[in-house]
Every structure is written in C-alpha cells, then in structure tokens.
Design a protein around this motif. Structure first.
Motif, PDB file in Angstrom:
ATOM      1  N   ALA A 106       0.899  -1.304   0.085  1.00  0.00           N
ATOM      2  CA  ALA A 106      -0.094   0.142  -0.080  1.00  0.00           C
ATOM      3  C   ALA A 106       0.788   1.264  -0.062  1.00  0.00           C
ATOM      4  CB  ALA A 106      -0.985   0.017   1.252  1.00  0.00           C
ATOM      5  N   GLN A 107       2.126   1.116   0.703  1.00  0.00           N
ATOM      6  CA  GLN A 107       2.921   2.088   0.723  1.00  0.00           C
ATOM      7  C   GLN A 107       3.748   2.578  -0.545  1.00  0.00           C
ATOM      8  OE1 GLN A 107       4.246   0.827   4.241  1.00  0.00           O
ATOM      9  NE2 GLN A 107       3.441   2.307   5.475  1.00  0.00           N
ATOM     10  N   ARG A 108       4.369   1.351  -1.052  1.00  0.00           N
ATOM     11  CA  ARG A 108       4.996   1.187  -2.189  1.00  0.00           C
ATOM     12  C   ARG A 108       4.368   1.904  -3.363  1.00  0.00           C
ATOM     13  NH1 ARG A 108       9.363  -1.556  -4.913  1.00  0.00           N
ATOM     14  NH2 ARG A 108       9.674   0.065  -6.643  1.00  0.00           N
ATOM     15  N   TRP A 109       3.197   1.527  -3.351  1.00  0.00           N
ATOM     16  CA  TRP A 109       2.331   1.985  -4.684  1.00  0.00           C
ATOM     17  C   TRP A 109       1.318   3.016  -4.438  1.00  0.00           C
ATOM     18  CZ3 TRP A 109       2.048  -3.914  -5.262  1.00  0.00           C
ATOM     19  CH2 TRP A 109       3.439  -4.415  -5.984  1.00  0.00           C
ATOM     20  N   GLU A 110       1.490   3.443  -3.072  1.00  0.00           N
ATOM     21  CA  GLU A 110       0.624   4.782  -2.759  1.00  0.00           C
ATOM     22  C   GLU A 110      -0.835   4.630  -2.798  1.00  0.00           C
ATOM     23  OE1 GLU A 110       2.507   7.713  -4.968  1.00  0.00           O
ATOM     24  OE2 GLU A 110       4.102   7.906  -3.753  1.00  0.00           O
ATOM     25  N   VAL A 111      -1.436   3.497  -2.293  1.00  0.00           N
ATOM     26  CA  VAL A 111      -2.942   3.514  -2.215  1.00  0.00           C
ATOM     27  C   VAL A 111      -3.004   3.044  -0.864  1.00  0.00           C
ATOM     28  CG1 VAL A 111      -4.873   2.278  -3.299  1.00  0.00           C
ATOM     29  CG2 VAL A 111      -2.889   2.901  -4.683  1.00  0.00           C
ATOM     30  N   THR A 112      -4.059   3.621  -0.071  1.00  0.00           N
ATOM     31  CA  THR A 112      -4.255   3.199   1.127  1.00  0.00           C
ATOM     32  C   THR A 112      -5.816   2.517   1.246  1.00  0.00           C
ATOM     33  OG1 THR A 112      -2.897   5.043   2.011  1.00  0.00           O
ATOM     34  CG2 THR A 112      -4.596   3.726   3.624  1.00  0.00           C
ATOM     35  N   PRO A 113      -5.840   1.183   1.423  1.00  0.00           N
ATOM     36  CA  PRO A 113      -7.073   0.615   1.529  1.00  0.00           C
ATOM     37  C   PRO A 113      -7.566   0.981   3.072  1.00  0.00           C
ATOM     38  CG  PRO A 113      -5.367  -1.023   2.027  1.00  0.00           C
ATOM     39  CD  PRO A 113      -4.756   0.224   1.571  1.00  0.00           C
ATOM     40  N   ASP A 114      -8.673   0.118   3.319  1.00  0.00           N
ATOM     41  CA  ASP A 114      -9.679   0.373   4.426  1.00  0.00           C
ATOM     42  C   ASP A 114      -9.192  -0.686   5.627  1.00  0.00           C
ATOM     43  OD1 ASP A 114     -11.775   2.392   3.782  1.00  0.00           O
ATOM     44  OD2 ASP A 114     -12.028   1.070   2.204  1.00  0.00           O
ATOM     45  N   ILE A 115      -8.695  -1.680   4.706  1.00  0.00           N
ATOM     46  CA  ILE A 115      -8.259  -3.045   5.607  1.00  0.00           C
ATOM     47  C   ILE A 115      -7.081  -3.581   5.016  1.00  0.00           C
ATOM     48  CG2 ILE A 115      -8.887  -5.198   6.600  1.00  0.00           C
ATOM     49  CD1 ILE A 115     -11.917  -4.276   6.574  1.00  0.00           C
ATOM     50  N   ILE A 116      -6.025  -4.108   5.890  1.00  0.00           N
ATOM     51  CA  ILE A 116      -5.031  -4.820   5.246  1.00  0.00           C
ATOM     52  C   ILE A 116      -4.937  -6.120   6.046  1.00  0.00           C
ATOM     53  CG2 ILE A 116      -2.366  -4.912   5.354  1.00  0.00           C
ATOM     54  CD1 ILE A 116      -2.383  -1.955   4.505  1.00  0.00           C
ATOM     55  N   THR A 117      -4.593  -7.403   5.381  1.00  0.00           N
ATOM     56  CA  THR A 117      -4.617  -8.654   6.066  1.00  0.00           C
ATOM     57  C   THR A 117      -2.945  -8.912   5.944  1.00  0.00           C
ATOM     58  OG1 THR A 117      -5.041  -9.852   4.049  1.00  0.00           O
ATOM     59  CG2 THR A 117      -6.635  -9.432   5.415  1.00  0.00           C
ATOM     60  N   THR A 118      -2.335  -9.459   6.947  1.00  0.00           N
ATOM     61  CA  THR A 118      -0.914  -9.778   7.041  1.00  0.00           C
ATOM     62  C   THR A 118      -0.880 -11.005   8.004  1.00  0.00           C
ATOM     63  OG1 THR A 118      -0.346  -8.832   8.825  1.00  0.00           O
ATOM     64  CG2 THR A 118      -0.284  -7.301   7.127  1.00  0.00           C
ATOM     65  N   ALA A 119       0.414 -11.659   7.657  1.00  0.00           N
ATOM     66  CA  ALA A 119       0.905 -12.865   8.301  1.00  0.00           C
ATOM     67  C   ALA A 119       2.213 -13.165   7.771  1.00  0.00           C
ATOM     68  CB  ALA A 119       0.091 -14.081   8.047  1.00  0.00           C
ATOM     69  N   LYS A 120       2.706 -14.403   7.590  1.00  0.00           N
ATOM     70  CA  LYS A 120       3.888 -14.665   7.015  1.00  0.00           C
ATOM     71  C   LYS A 120       5.146 -13.949   7.745  1.00  0.00           C
ATOM     72  CE  LYS A 120       2.210 -16.715   2.783  1.00  0.00           C
ATOM     73  NZ  LYS A 120       2.705 -18.080   3.061  1.00  0.00           N
ATOM     74  N   GLY A 121       5.650 -12.952   7.306  1.00  0.00           N
ATOM     75  CA  GLY A 121       6.679 -12.343   7.554  1.00  0.00           C
ATOM     76  C   GLY A 121       6.654 -11.575   8.960  1.00  0.00           C
ATOM     77  N   LEU A 122       5.521 -11.397   9.516  1.00  0.00           N
ATOM     78  CA  LEU A 122       5.202 -10.749  10.937  1.00  0.00           C
ATOM     79  C   LEU A 122       5.955 -11.493  11.834  1.00  0.00           C
ATOM     80  CD1 LEU A 122       3.861  -9.113  12.854  1.00  0.00           C
ATOM     81  CD2 LEU A 122       1.844 -10.714  12.772  1.00  0.00           C
ATOM     82  N   THR A 123       6.203 -12.707  11.882  1.00  0.00           N
ATOM     83  CA  THR A 123       7.333 -13.259  12.843  1.00  0.00           C
ATOM     84  C   THR A 123       8.421 -14.003  12.118  1.00  0.00           C
ATOM     85  OG1 THR A 123       6.107 -15.509  12.999  1.00  0.00           O
ATOM     86  CG2 THR A 123       5.274 -13.901  14.414  1.00  0.00           C
ATOM     87  N   ASN A 124       8.682 -13.557  10.969  1.00  0.00           N
ATOM     88  CA  ASN A 124       9.687 -14.218  10.214  1.00  0.00           C
ATOM     89  C   ASN A 124       9.503 -15.742  10.052  1.00  0.00           C
ATOM     90  OD1 ASN A 124      12.323 -13.638   8.524  1.00  0.00           O
ATOM     91  ND2 ASN A 124      13.297 -15.031  10.225  1.00  0.00           N
ATOM     92  N   LEU A 147       7.777  -9.326  17.712  1.00  0.00           N
ATOM     93  CA  LEU A 147       8.506  -7.855  18.451  1.00  0.00           C
ATOM     94  C   LEU A 147       9.849  -8.183  18.141  1.00  0.00           C
ATOM     95  CD1 LEU A 147       6.671  -7.654  21.735  1.00  0.00           C
ATOM     96  CD2 LEU A 147       6.764  -5.723  19.946  1.00  0.00           C
ATOM     97  N   ALA A 148      10.573  -9.181  17.996  1.00  0.00           N
ATOM     98  CA  ALA A 148      12.211  -9.448  18.021  1.00  0.00           C
ATOM     99  C   ALA A 148      12.229  -9.459  16.688  1.00  0.00           C
ATOM    100  CB  ALA A 148      12.447 -10.816  18.324  1.00  0.00           C
ATOM    101  N   THR A 149      11.342 -10.069  15.459  1.00  0.00           N
ATOM    102  CA  THR A 149      11.420  -9.736  14.241  1.00  0.00           C
ATOM    103  C   THR A 149      11.358  -8.249  13.676  1.00  0.00           C
ATOM    104  OG1 THR A 149      10.367 -11.738  14.006  1.00  0.00           O
ATOM    105  CG2 THR A 149      10.227 -10.358  12.051  1.00  0.00           C
ATOM    106  N   LEU A 150      10.477  -7.488  14.283  1.00  0.00           N
ATOM    107  CA  LEU A 150      10.514  -6.200  14.026  1.00  0.00           C
ATOM    108  C   LEU A 150      11.799  -5.171  14.397  1.00  0.00           C
ATOM    109  CD1 LEU A 150       6.900  -5.205  14.790  1.00  0.00           C
ATOM    110  CD2 LEU A 150       7.515  -5.694  12.897  1.00  0.00           C
ATOM    111  N   ASP A 151      12.255  -5.857  15.421  1.00  0.00           N
ATOM    112  CA  ASP A 151      13.687  -5.167  15.818  1.00  0.00           C
ATOM    113  C   ASP A 151      14.683  -5.426  14.713  1.00  0.00           C
ATOM    114  OD1 ASP A 151      12.581  -4.221  18.344  1.00  0.00           O
ATOM    115  OD2 ASP A 151      13.545  -5.870  19.373  1.00  0.00           O
TER     116      ASP A 151
END
Length: 446
Positions: A274-292, A337-341
């Motif tokens: 959304a940031q790379r392509w400059e379009v902000t949706p109302d909802i974003i789903t994530t998983a996978k890379g969140l905890t590496n 949290l460790a992954t984000l660090d």
C-alpha cells in the motif's frame, strides 16, 4: 536422477505415510522426498547434509533469513516465563506492545490491529469485519463480496470463496453465496517481459463499475485483492490499477481490502505494498513475515473509523463476536517483536527496493532461454513463466522446480510458473547463484 529413487539411509527410519501433506502431490513427493534438516542465513541443509539456497524465503515468510538468534532467544524467554494467556476478557502486555509497534509501520490511518494465527484467518477476519461494519453503520444490505480471478486468499471458506484459483475451490461446493470476481490482470500479449509494474491493464479495474451497476452499490460490502498475486505466479497490478480500484470503492461506499499476507513486511520494497504503490485501503491482512515464519501469527489492520463503528452500545457488551484461542499469543507476539527489531536494525523493510534493479537485470537476462514466455518482477519477487508442454500443463514447471532443488536452490512452481522471493538479507552474489542454478536447470529441461 530417477524420480522413483529409493530412500537414502538418512530416511530409512522415517515413516512418510502418516503425514498427509498440504498442497503436495503426496505420492510423487514420497517417492523421492525433499527433506530439510536445518537452516541458517540464506541456506537450508537437507537430511543428507547438502546445502540448498532458499530462493523462496521458506514460504514467502522468512524475510530476515533463517536461524535468527534474537527471535529464538525472545521465544525461549517468553515461553519460560508465560507460555499462554487468554485474550478473551483477559490480557497480557505483549499484543498491546506489538499492536503499537505495527501501527508505527502501517499506512496512515490504519491504526487498529486484530491478531490471528495465519493468512487464512486474517482474510476470514477481514471479511467478517467488513460485513459487520456495514451492518453497524446501518448498511445491512451490503452483504456481497468481490474478489478477483487468480486471487489467493487462504483456505478458509471465506478465503476460497473470494479467491479465484480454480483448484482451491472446485472440490468443496458450498462456498459463500453472493460473491463475484473481477478479471485478473495477467496479460502476456501486451505486457510480457515488463520490468516492474506493467503498462497495460488499468481498464480492467472498470469491471468493478460494471458489478456495481449489476448489483447496486448498496448491496456490496467489500472488494478484496492482493496488490500482487503471489501464489498465482507473481501477477502484478498494472500502472494505476490499484488507485482506480480505490477511487471506485470510495465513490460507492465499498470497503477495499488489501491482502498483504505475501507483500507485507518488506517484500516489495516498503513495509506494505500500500505504501510502495501509494494506495491506502480500508483493511490490510498480514501474516507470514510478521514473525519471520518462526511462530504462526497474523494481523489485520483496520482504520480507526471502522474500529470505532463497533464501539457502540453498553460498555460491557462484546462489540465483535469473533476471535481465536491464540489471538495475540504471548510467544508469537514475542517472536514478532523480535522480528520487527531485526527489520528496523538491518533496514530490511526497504532493502528490496535497493536490490530491485539488480534483481530485475538478473531475472530478465534469462529472456531467450528455451520455453521462457514471460518474466515478471517487483521488489525482491520474480517469476519466470514457461510454455506448457502439450497435454501436460505444469509438468515442465515441476521438473525445473525439482531439478533446482537437487542442484542446490529451492524455488516454487505454480503450474508452469517459477516463483522466487529470496530472503531480504540476500547479497548480490546470492542472487547470482540462485539465477545461475535456475538458468542451468531451464536449459537442461528444455
């Protein structure tokens, strides 16, 4: 090598029959298993001690590479102090800390986070939020959901209903009613061998206006798309396409959901597509890379306005009857949290943008190899589209995938499309090595 090769000594005492493997040709795999034993950095080691470069970040999830001691230590420390705590009418500090950290990375305005355990759960959660939100604001007739052809949104009944991959749907029959699909954006005739986002195809977003005309905006709750369709073979959005979807949905009061389970956490060169392509949706789903990939966890981002629409009625009433036993699990939150660090310290959330040009040159150097009919790339993602063999779709892709493994590189195949998404820690020489192996095997299987 013979595909019916007998098990090696390291596999002799391992029974393969009891495990019904997911998304796997079980009989084919068990005839010649590809078994991994350990991982460090960019490489797996198989049960025979062979090093295999990870060209897929595990399963699109190990963005920071393997064997990250910081994550292991955070998990060990947390599981030793408190292994589990409920988040139904109870709480513990870590998911609150994690949600705050995540909103510092998310697109502006998406500052509320609901935790899940996987991408599939994130998608079903997002769909339920969208439907319940429309009812909460007095738009209860908005029950229709719109996905896209070739879309992959996990394997829950909600996800396969809005998804558009035929084999994920056809065996199950009872899908959600009231679901439509936009046309996909793969256009080999006009966009083959494009570097980055394809030039042609923005007009395919106009199919949404046709669905609005057909059903009435007052009956449509949400549109869900992957900014980049990963599992279908790295299908990219044409230039301007996502912005046009945003314009149409906003005009008609339809929520726009981006499924960023694959693109989230740095894959395309920014924290989120959304940031790379400059379009902000109302909802974003994530998983996978969140905890590496270390511990299962997902997160759904919503706007404050959507969240606040639920915060009505008596203060003691449950606002949203949804959740999972492991939502905000303490050990998973510690891993995240460790992954984000690590992402912050090593600059990994934007590193794909730094490597993008070099990666694109490497990939597109394979143009002209036998049977290569398209090459696609963005960020640190790439696909090589092979021509199918007559009467045997997918056979060539699988043969290259399998051959790459035995020559030291793990890639993915979706039919005859080869997909690669190496860890964001990759150096240029790693990418060279990966593409050298893929090139060699494509030639060998011609």
């Amino acid at each position: 090598m013979n595909s019916m090769q007998q098990p090696t000594p390291a596999q002799q005492d391992l029974s393969l029959d009891p495990f019904w493997m997911p998304f796997t040709a079980n009989r084919q795999f068990k005839a010649r298993p590809r078994l991994l034993a350990s991982a460090e950095g960019m490489f797996y080691t198989d049960v025979e001690g062979r090093q295999v470069m990870d060209g897929t970040s595990g399963l699109w999830c190990c963005n920071a590479g393997h064997g990250r001691r910081e994550i292991a230590e955070a998990v060990s420390k947390q599981i030793s102090s408190m292994d589990f705590a409920p988040t139904f009418q109870m709480g513990h500090p870590l998911p609150f800390q994690l949600a705050e950290r995540l909103t510092e990375l998310s697109p502006a305005g998406l500052n509320r986070v609901f935790f899940t355990n996987s991408g599939s759960e994130s998608v079903d959660t997002a769909l339920k939020i969208a439907l319940a939100y429309q009812r909460a604001i007095g738009q209860g007739t908005r029950t229709r959901l719109i996905g896209r052809e070739l879309g992959y949104h996990g394997v829950g009944f909600g996800g396969i209903s809005v998804g558009g991959m035929v084999n994920n749907r056809k065996a199950f029959g009872a899908l959600l009613p009231g679901v439509d699909h936009l046309p996909h954006t793969l256009d080999l005739e006009r966009n083959a061998f494009t570097q980055g986002l394809p030039q042609f195809g923005i007009e395919r977003a106009e199919a949404l206006e046709a669905l609005v005309t057909l059903h009435g905006a007052e009956n449509i709750a949400a549109v869900i798309v992957e900014p980049m369709s990963g599992s279908a073979g790295v299908i990219l959005p044409p230039q301007g396409y996502l912005k046009r979807l945003r314009e149409i949905t906003a005009k008609h009061g339809i929520l726009l959901i981006f499924d960023e389970v694959i693109t989230g956490y740095g894959r395309v060169g920014a924290p989120f597509a959304a940031q790379r392509w400059e379009v902000t949706p109302d909802i974003i789903t994530t998983a996978k890379g969140l905890t590496n990939g270390a511990i299962p966890m997902g997160a759904v981002f919503v706007s404050e306005a959507i969240h606040d629409a639920f915060m009505q009625g008596p203060a003691g009433a449950i606002e949203f009857f949804h959740g999972y036993t492991y939502s905000g699990h303490p050990v998973a939150a510690a891993a995240a949290l460790a992954t984000l660090d690590i992402y912050a310290r090593d600059g990994l959330l934007t590193r794909a943008a730094e490597l993008e040009s070099y990666w694109a040159e490497l990939l597109h150097s394979l143009k002209g190899l036998p049977n290569v009919i398209d090459i696609r790339n963005t960020g640190l993602v790439g696909a090589i589209h092979l021509a199918s063999r007559d009467g045997a779709p997918g056979a060539r892709g699988y043969e290259v995938f399998d051959g790459c493994f035995w020559q030291g590189a793990m890639i993915r195949c979706t039919g005859d499309i080869l997909a690669m998404s190496p860890p964001l820690i990759a150096e240029k020489q790693d990418l060279d090595q990966l593409i050298d192996i893929v090139s060699k095997v494509i030639k060998q299987t011609a």
